[in-house]
Design a protein around this motif. Structure first.
Motif, PDB file in Angstrom:
ATOM      1  N   ARG A 113      -5.446   4.793   1.023  1.00 41.88           N
ATOM      2  CA  ARG A 113      -6.059   3.648   1.786  1.00 41.88           C
ATOM      3  C   ARG A 113      -4.964   2.655   3.291  1.00 41.88           C
ATOM      4  O   ARG A 113      -4.786   2.581   3.614  1.00 41.88           O
ATOM      5  CB  ARG A 113      -5.890   2.328   0.761  1.00 41.88           C
ATOM      6  CG  ARG A 113      -6.510   1.198   1.213  1.00 41.88           C
ATOM      7  CD  ARG A 113      -7.203  -0.006   0.201  1.00 41.88           C
ATOM      8  NE  ARG A 113      -6.202   0.347  -1.424  1.00 41.88           N
ATOM      9  CZ  ARG A 113      -5.638   0.193  -2.499  1.00 41.88           C
ATOM     10  NH1 ARG A 113      -5.435  -1.768  -1.906  1.00 41.88           N
ATOM     11  NH2 ARG A 113      -5.456  -0.126  -3.781  1.00 41.88           N
ATOM     12  N   GLN A 114      -3.128   3.734   2.550  1.00 44.37           N
ATOM     13  CA  GLN A 114      -2.657   2.550   3.304  1.00 44.37           C
ATOM     14  C   GLN A 114      -2.770   3.602   5.094  1.00 44.37           C
ATOM     15  O   GLN A 114      -2.932   3.150   5.762  1.00 44.37           O
ATOM     16  CB  GLN A 114      -1.513   2.828   3.282  1.00 44.37           C
ATOM     17  CG  GLN A 114      -0.573   2.177   2.250  1.00 44.37           C
ATOM     18  CD  GLN A 114       0.246   2.051   1.228  1.00 44.37           C
ATOM     19  OE1 GLN A 114       1.200   3.396   1.489  1.00 44.37           O
ATOM     20  NE2 GLN A 114       1.647   0.976   1.316  1.00 44.37           N
ATOM     21  N   ALA A 115      -2.798   4.862   4.498  1.00 40.70           N
ATOM     22  CA  ALA A 115      -3.316   5.976   5.469  1.00 40.70           C
ATOM     23  C   ALA A 115      -4.353   5.663   6.865  1.00 40.70           C
ATOM     24  O   ALA A 115      -4.435   5.894   7.680  1.00 40.70           O
ATOM     25  CB  ALA A 115      -3.190   7.379   4.939  1.00 40.70           C
ATOM     26  N   GLY A 116      -5.015   4.969   5.640  1.00 41.85           N
ATOM     27  CA  GLY A 116      -6.410   4.620   6.639  1.00 41.85           C
ATOM     28  C   GLY A 116      -6.398   3.392   7.481  1.00 41.85           C
ATOM     29  O   GLY A 116      -6.577   3.669   9.234  1.00 41.85           O
ATOM     30  N   ARG A 117      -5.590   2.245   6.865  1.00 44.60           N
ATOM     31  CA  ARG A 117      -5.304   1.191   8.045  1.00 44.60           C
ATOM     32  C   ARG A 117      -4.703   1.615   8.831  1.00 44.60           C
ATOM     33  O   ARG A 117      -4.710   1.251  10.127  1.00 44.60           O
ATOM     34  CB  ARG A 117      -4.598   0.687   6.606  1.00 44.60           C
ATOM     35  CG  ARG A 117      -5.233  -0.447   5.675  1.00 44.60           C
ATOM     36  CD  ARG A 117      -3.937  -1.243   5.466  1.00 44.60           C
ATOM     37  NE  ARG A 117      -5.207  -1.696   4.338  1.00 44.60           N
ATOM     38  CZ  ARG A 117      -5.044  -2.704   2.819  1.00 44.60           C
ATOM     39  NH1 ARG A 117      -2.934  -3.158   2.868  1.00 44.60           N
ATOM     40  NH2 ARG A 117      -5.699  -3.213   2.207  1.00 44.60           N
ATOM     41  N   TRP A 118      -3.654   2.788   8.963  1.00 42.52           N
ATOM     42  CA  TRP A 118      -2.848   3.176  10.222  1.00 42.52           C
ATOM     43  C   TRP A 118      -3.326   3.726  10.487  1.00 42.52           C
ATOM     44  O   TRP A 118      -3.379   3.580  11.759  1.00 42.52           O
ATOM     45  CB  TRP A 118      -1.249   4.043   9.441  1.00 42.52           C
ATOM     46  CG  TRP A 118       0.257   3.447   8.558  1.00 42.52           C
ATOM     47  CD1 TRP A 118       0.182   1.834   8.916  1.00 42.52           C
ATOM     48  CD2 TRP A 118       0.665   3.709   7.237  1.00 42.52           C
ATOM     49  NE1 TRP A 118       0.934   1.458   7.771  1.00 42.52           N
ATOM     50  CE2 TRP A 118       1.272   2.675   7.247  1.00 42.52           C
ATOM     51  CE3 TRP A 118       0.440   5.444   7.175  1.00 42.52           C
ATOM     52  CZ2 TRP A 118       2.467   2.961   6.133  1.00 42.52           C
ATOM     53  CZ3 TRP A 118       1.301   5.339   6.653  1.00 42.52           C
ATOM     54  CH2 TRP A 118       2.173   3.972   5.608  1.00 42.52           C
ATOM     55  N   ALA A 119      -4.222   4.354  10.350  1.00 38.29           N
ATOM     56  CA  ALA A 119      -5.208   5.321  11.311  1.00 38.29           C
ATOM     57  C   ALA A 119      -6.527   3.859  12.178  1.00 38.29           C
ATOM     58  O   ALA A 119      -6.182   4.578  13.324  1.00 38.29           O
ATOM     59  CB  ALA A 119      -6.000   6.173  10.610  1.00 38.29           C
ATOM     60  N   GLN A 120      -6.411   3.534  11.742  1.00 35.90           N
ATOM     61  CA  GLN A 120      -7.272   2.055  12.337  1.00 35.90           C
ATOM     62  C   GLN A 120      -6.339   1.452  13.601  1.00 35.90           C
ATOM     63  O   GLN A 120      -6.822   0.609  14.604  1.00 35.90           O
ATOM     64  CB  GLN A 120      -7.867   1.223  11.256  1.00 35.90           C
ATOM     65  CG  GLN A 120      -8.223  -0.321  11.689  1.00 35.90           C
ATOM     66  CD  GLN A 120      -9.921   0.512  12.282  1.00 35.90           C
ATOM     67  OE1 GLN A 120     -10.500   1.242  12.099  1.00 35.90           O
ATOM     68  NE2 GLN A 120     -10.518  -0.209  13.376  1.00 35.90           N
TER      69      GLN A 120
END
Length: 107
Positions: free
Chosen positions: A28-35
């Motif tokens: 989830r954190q990786a997805g947020r950072w990617a966004q």
């Protein structure tokens, strides 16, 4: 022995649950950072495009400054001659001084 198996099983369940939760949080954190990275890249690209457009468009040259009209100069000279005549009439200037200043002014 049944108590030992129960303890080992409980530990395995707790460890497995903790690992699953940890992996989910990481994804989830990786997805947020990617966004966030994607949004920042889009903003950067837009700024770069705007700057390139600003540089690509040549600025219109400033219109040349017109020379001051000659009538203003003549009006100014006439006013100065009137002041000199007033000074002469008051006796501040002599005839020679008045003639000299008049020659310099009309030059």
């Amino acid at each position: 022995m049944p108590g030992l198996l129960r303890g080992v099983a409980r530990t395995a369940v707790v460890a497995g649950t903790a690992t699953a939760v940890s992996n989910r949080v990481s994804r989830r954190q990786a997805g947020r950072w990617a966004q966030q990275d994607y949004e920042q890249q889009q903003q950067y690209d837009q700024q770069q495009a705007a700057q390139q457009q600003a540089y690509a468009q040549p600025e219109a040259p400033a219109p040349p400054v017109p020379p001051p009209p000659a009538a203003d100069e003549m009006t100014e000279k006439i006013d100065q001659l009137k002041q000199l005549a007033d000074l002469k009439a008051q006796g501040v200037l002599t005839e020679e001084e008045f003639a000299d200043q008049k020659r310099r002014l009309l030059g």
